[in-house]
Design an enzyme around this catalytic site. Structure first.
Site, PDB file in Angstrom:
ATOM      1  CG  ASP A   1      12.361  -3.048  -2.772  1.00 54.77           C
ATOM      2  OD1 ASP A   1      12.969  -2.603  -1.791  1.00 54.77           O
ATOM      3  OD2 ASP A   1      11.240  -2.625  -3.122  1.00 54.77           O
TER       4      ASP A   1
ATOM      5  CG  LEU B   1      -0.728   1.646  -3.821  1.00 59.19           C
ATOM      6  CD1 LEU B   1      -1.818   1.174  -4.787  1.00 59.19           C
ATOM      7  CD2 LEU B   1       0.377   0.603  -3.721  1.00 59.19           C
TER       8      LEU B   1
ATOM      9  CB  SER C   1      10.597   4.948  -1.333  1.00 62.88           C
ATOM     10  OG  SER C   1      10.373   4.373  -0.057  1.00 62.88           O
TER      11      SER C   1
ATOM     12  CG  HIS D   1       3.424   0.926  -5.401  1.00 62.39           C
ATOM     13  ND1 HIS D   1       3.592   1.969  -4.538  1.00 62.39           N
ATOM     14  CD2 HIS D   1       3.985  -0.149  -4.802  1.00 62.39           C
ATOM     15  CE1 HIS D   1       4.215   1.561  -3.453  1.00 62.39           C
ATOM     16  NE2 HIS D   1       4.471   0.274  -3.579  1.00 62.39           N
TER      17      HIS D   1
ATOM     18  N   GLY E   1       0.812  -1.212   0.000  1.00 57.10           N
ATOM     19  CA  GLY E   1       0.000   0.000   0.000  1.00 57.10           C
ATOM     20  C   GLY E   1       0.844   1.259   0.000  1.00 57.10           C
TER      21      GLY E   1
HETATM   22  O1  PAF Z   1       8.098  -4.828  -1.919  1.00 54.77           O
HETATM   23  C1  PAF Z   1       7.132  -4.839  -1.134  1.00 54.77           C
HETATM   24  O2  PAF Z   1       6.333  -3.911  -1.057  1.00 54.77           O
HETATM   25  C2  PAF Z   1       6.949  -6.026  -0.197  1.00 54.77           C
HETATM   26  O3  PAF Z   1       8.178  -6.525   0.202  1.00 54.77           O
HETATM   27  C3  PAF Z   1       6.067  -7.142  -0.806  1.00 54.77           C
HETATM   28  C4  PAF Z   1       6.714  -7.748  -2.029  1.00 54.77           C
HETATM   29  C5  PAF Z   1       4.704  -6.565  -1.168  1.00 54.77           C
HETATM   30  C6  PAF Z   1       5.854  -8.246   0.227  1.00 54.77           C
HETATM   31  O4  PAF Z   1       5.218  -7.787   1.366  1.00 54.77           O
END
Ligand code: PAF
Length: 281
Positions: free
Chosen positions: A151, A34, A186, A38, A32
């Site tokens: 990430d 977002l 982020s 995302h 979330g």
């Molecule tokens: O990257 C993320 O936001 C989290 O690590 C994920 C992949 C949703 C798992 O909780």
């Protein structure tokens, strides 16, 4: 019309119908809060699949720092508005009891891929990520799943997990999205003070500068330049900066040690832990 679903049972029932209709299912797991980073994953998921599922779940098992978990931004209503506009079909927003009716005691072993960098500094983090993503993959059974390259190590861990568990899902890694001033997007950026927010682009800027002269310098000189430049700013503290083989995530000492080389950094900007990376070659 986008549907918000809270239970695994309902999600499975909806997706079973889509599968009967031979529809391809794409999945974007999120916690979330977002942002456009995302949404770039969601856009790609919508484009490449018939059905787009996005999960919104702040997973407690991947937080090694309770304060980070408690202060993690939670904005489900705004998230749903963004997801609907992006063409998402199902938002899966379970609560903790739904995902963990019993404690998950599974211990994954991905070898050195998960023990270096984030793995070394956030004990248990990747085990928690593997726990939740494997549960979410079980609930969704997607054809494709989308992850951001910010990430970088997480993507490698997820790939290792799907191989280990023999899950037939294609992992799609998507490029880092940046603010106009270069700061990697982020969910944690909203926690920066105005002054920290102004300073934070120095991370991306320093990485980019280093890539301009990396080939003429040694790996150590580049590491010293990046850590030295950032630590010289009084709002920044580099937790680690490693230059690694992008496939094995092991440190290199010479540029010739690997064909694919990535610099991965974690910096505390005030109290906010920010990560970023750059591909050198
Ligand atoms: O990257 C993320 O936001 C989290 O690590 C994920 C992949 C949703 C798992 O909780």
């Amino acid at each position: 019309m986008m549907k918000i679903i809270n239970s695994i049972k309902e999600l499975k029932a909806c997706l079973a119908k889509n599968r009967l209709d031979k529809q391809q299912i794409g999945f974007v797991p999120t916690m979330g809060a977002l942002h456009q980073g995302h949404i770039s994953l969601v856009d790609r998921c919508v484009k490449e699949n018939d059905i787009c599922v996005v999960s919104v779940f702040v997973n407690p098992t991947q937080f090694n720092d309770k304060k980070d978990l408690d202060t993690y931004p939670r904005t489900l209503e705004a998230d749903c508005a963004l997801l609907e506009a992006a063409g998402c079909d199902y938002v899966f927003a379970p609560d903790a009891a739904e995902m963990y009716p019993e404690p998950d005691t599974r211990e994954f072993d991905f070898g050195t891929i998960s023990s270096v960098m984030e793995g070394a500094h956030r004990p248990g983090h990747f085990n928690g990520v593997a726990q939740i993503v494997s549960k979410l993959f079980d609930a969704t059974e997607p054809d494709r799943a989308y992850f951001g390259e910010k990430d970088f190590q997480q993507v490698a861990v997820i790939r290792a997990m799907t191989e280990q568990l023999q899950m037939p899902v294609q992992i799609v890694a998507c490029p880092i999205m940046r603010e106009a001033d270069g700061l990697a997007m982020s969910s944690r950026n909203v926690r920066l003070t105005a002054n920290q927010r102004q300073k934070a682009p120095l991370i991306a800027h320093t990485l980019k500068e280093s890539s301009k002269f990396a080939a003429e310098k040694s790996v150590k000189e580049v590491i010293d330049y990046v850590t030295g430049t950032l630590n010289a700013d009084d709002t920044m503290r580099v937790e680690y900066f490693e230059i690694v083989d992008g496939n094995t995530l092991q440190r290199i000492s010479d540029w010739a040690d690997a064909d694919y080389v990535v610099g991965c950094i974690t910096v505390y900007c005030g109290e906010v832990r920010l990560i970023d990376n750059i591909t050198y070659k």
